[in-house]
Design an enzyme around this catalytic site. Structure first.
Site, PDB file in Angstrom:
ATOM      1  N   VAL A 454       0.839  -1.206   0.000  1.00  0.00           N
ATOM      2  CA  VAL A 454       0.000   0.000   0.000  1.00  0.00           C
ATOM      3  C   VAL A 454       0.872   1.254   0.000  1.00  0.00           C
ATOM      4  CG1 VAL A 454      -1.628   1.351   1.385  1.00  0.00           C
ATOM      5  CG2 VAL A 454      -1.991  -1.098   1.086  1.00  0.00           C
ATOM      6  N   TRP A 457       2.706   1.589  -3.370  1.00  0.00           N
ATOM      7  CA  TRP A 457       1.707   1.911  -4.396  1.00  0.00           C
ATOM      8  C   TRP A 457       1.322   3.385  -4.343  1.00  0.00           C
ATOM      9  CZ3 TRP A 457      -3.476   3.543  -4.193  1.00  0.00           C
ATOM     10  CH2 TRP A 457      -4.187   3.422  -5.378  1.00  0.00           C
ATOM     11  N   HIS A 458       1.264   3.944  -3.126  1.00  0.00           N
ATOM     12  CA  HIS A 458       0.888   5.353  -2.996  1.00  0.00           C
ATOM     13  C   HIS A 458       2.003   6.281  -3.453  1.00  0.00           C
ATOM     14  CE1 HIS A 458      -2.638   4.211  -0.524  1.00  0.00           C
ATOM     15  NE2 HIS A 458      -3.066   5.406  -0.852  1.00  0.00           N
ATOM     16  N   ASP A 459       3.229   5.977  -3.066  1.00  0.00           N
ATOM     17  CA  ASP A 459       4.334   6.882  -3.405  1.00  0.00           C
ATOM     18  C   ASP A 459       5.662   6.158  -3.182  1.00  0.00           C
ATOM     19  OD1 ASP A 459       5.648   9.121  -4.212  1.00  0.00           O
ATOM     20  OD2 ASP A 459       4.793  10.456  -2.711  1.00  0.00           O
TER      21      ASP A 459
END
Length: 571
Positions: A454, A457-459
């Protein structure tokens, strides 16, 4: 009056958001949920009338304090005035200083124009060409929209899409195919971050049209989820058919089990995740139609490949044809947009946080700057997701609702993550958490894997990876306390003990998010210094903790009310 209150409560109920949130159609499951609820409502008790009084006093005071800390009357106003723009509501200026939401807000008219164009084009195409399968239209329109959205950068996206398809379809060993899909998928995030502006070396591609959204790599993250979903659903279905053929002692492909799939029965939401599709449905046109499905292309919500194809080509969920439900959903969307506009016109808290203009403010004022900042972050994500989901509902595809609880209606860190970006949560549970073993002996390790993905995936930043690991660590006290104290759930004091735990949880979640997304290090330290270093700060901490305790008790009873209707969303 009773009918009016009932209508308002119904309008804002979970069930109007998503049919997945209805009570189970299975009578036994529904009764089991009802049996776990407290059969007696507490809303008319003296205790909850007192709680209502606290709400009547506290909530308006919170709004007033946030306005006082960020309006023209505040001495710090000159420090952030330059970030404000001319608004449209009651002659007020508007705080449109958040770059991410400003881009979306300024393009809302164009977005609704695209919704009308897409919807009308499908209707006309279906009438003119007698299109039998919806995915045929989605394939063509999706490719066109990709070019409009990302211009010449569309070739980079199509290259990723092609490589992923080859991995899923042509690596014959299932475990190796899954491993390579994950390795390539995660690597693509790092690759895009490193080379997103690298030129092609071809003049017309480098200097040509870059699309309405030049930053193609930002939205590729959602494309990646759909790419991986296709691979994993295909590999799972292929494995299942292989096992069925072995059980049926030699049934050939194209007959037996495969042919049964051509006439699919009505399936509920969970069953659609593993819908018995024929392997012929895992084709390049269907794959591209799914990955580039226009209403959900930019930011979701995320729907799995099996679910999408089942709804598209076999049996559209009957509820999406209920235009009354879709219209009510649209009205709730409009309500959220107006709430956002009201906050941006009357509370300039985003501009305050950008300029750190809280010098001389009280702990209550600083905390309200932070709290309403968090609410604006929630709204700036909720509004786009609901617009895209409304578009999809209007088009006949029903994806999961992403935000089912107001940000302020959370007391559990674990439940918060179930309700926040819900379709993404369901995606990681299906493709990461469950395959790793779920909540078994390695629950903590599995959770670390989930939040590591997660975060990446976000940054692509180390601080996001640290954030993901810290989330898991923050979950440990709640998990431990829940396991230990659950034995006392029939005691009269259990709810009050849970309320104390909820207050600690809420403070922890607020401070973590204020640090990460609103006030930053300086603002959070200023708040803590004022809160615990002054008499007025200690008074504020005690009073606000009391208000949070009242809020937690109301949250408990709201969920009990839902369970008495047979609704249990576990968040």
């Amino acid at each position: 009056m009773t009918n009016l209150v009932s209508s308002i409560l119904s309008f804002f109920s979970l069930e109007t958001l998503d049919t997945r949130l209805h009570a189970p159609s299975n009578t036994e499951r529904k009764q089991a949920i009802i049996a776990r609820a407290n059969p007696t409502s507490k809303w008319n008790t003296l205790e909850y009338k007192f709680y209502a009084l606290v709400f009547i006093v506290t909530v308006p005071l919170m709004y007033k304090t946030a306005m006082d800390a960020s309006n023209e009357t505040n001495p710090n106003y000159p420090k952030f005035e330059h970030l404000l723009s001319q608004g449209w509501m009651f002659g007020r200026k508007v705080d449109n200083s958040d770059q991410q939401y400003r881009f979306f807000r300024n393009n809302i008219p164009m977005l609704f124009g695209m919704i009308v164009l897409h919807t009308c084009t499908r209707r006309v195409s279906n009438w003119a060409f007698q299109i039998k399968r919806r995915t045929s239209f989605d394939f063509i329109f999706g490719l066109g929209f990709l070019v409009v959205a990302h211009g010449t950068n569309c070739f980079k996206i199509l290259l990723h899409i092609a490589i992923n398809y080859i991995i899923g379809r042509y690596i014959t060993n299932r475990k190796i195919a899954i491993l390579v899909s994950w390795v390539y998928g995660i690597s693509s995030l790092f690759l895009n971050d490193a080379v997103r502006n690298t030129p092609y070396g071809i003049g017309f591609l480098d200097n040509g049209y870059k699309g309405l959204v030049p930053r193609w790599d930002v939205f590729f993250n959602f494309t990646l989820l759909r790419m991986l979903s296709f691979n994993f659903d295909y590999l799972e279905r292929k494995q299942k058919l292989s096992e069925d053929r072995e059980k049926s002692a030699g049934t050939e492909m194209g007959g037996g089990v495969e042919c049964l799939s051509l006439n699919l029965p009505p399936l509920d939401d969970r069953s659609r995740l593993t819908a018995p599709l024929p392997l012929s449905d895992y084709s390049i046109p269907n794959y591209i139609a799914y990955v580039l499905y226009t209403p959900l292309f930019i930011a979701g919500p995320v729907v799995t490949f099996n679910d999408f194809i089942y709804q598209s080509n076999y049996n559209q969920v009957s509820s999406v044809k209920n235009y009354k439900r879709t219209f009510i959903y649209f009205l709730r969307l409009v309500f959220c947009i107006l709430v956002m506009e009201f906050l941006l016109h009357f509370m300039y808290v985003v501009a305050v946080s950008k300029t750190k203009a809280w010098q001389g403010d009280t702990p209550f004022q600083i905390s309200m700057i932070g709290l309403f900042n968090l609410n604006l972050i929630w709204l700036k994500l909720l509004i786009p997701w609901r617009i895209f989901r409304f578009w999809s509902l209007l088009d006949g595809i029903d994806p999961p609702e992403n935000m089912i609880r107001c940000m302020d209606n959370n007391y559990s860190a674990l439940a918060f993550w179930r309700a926040w970006h819900r379709s993404y949560n369901r995606w990681v549970v299906r493709y990461i958490y469950v395959p790793l073993g779920g909540g078994g002996n390695y629950r903590i390790v599995n959770s670390l894997c989930v939040f590591s993905f997660v975060a990446v995936w976000h940054d692509i930043e180390l601080k996001m990876l640290m954030w993901g690991w810290l989330v898991v660590i923050f979950l440990l006290p709640e998990l431990g306390a829940t396991m230990y104290f659950k034995r006392f759930q029939n005691q009269w004091w259990y709810n009050y003990l849970c309320g104390i735990g909820a207050v600690a949880n809420i403070w922890m979640m607020m401070l973590a998010n204020l640090f990460g997304f609103c006030l930053g290090k300086d603002g959070t330290l200023d708040l803590l210094s004022e809160m615990f270093g002054t008499v007025s700060g200690i008074e504020f901490f005690i009073l606000s903790s009391g208000a949070l305790f009242v809020g937690s008790q109301v949250m408990f009873e709201l969920r009990e009310s839902e369970m008495r209707r047979g609704v249990n969303v576990r968040c």
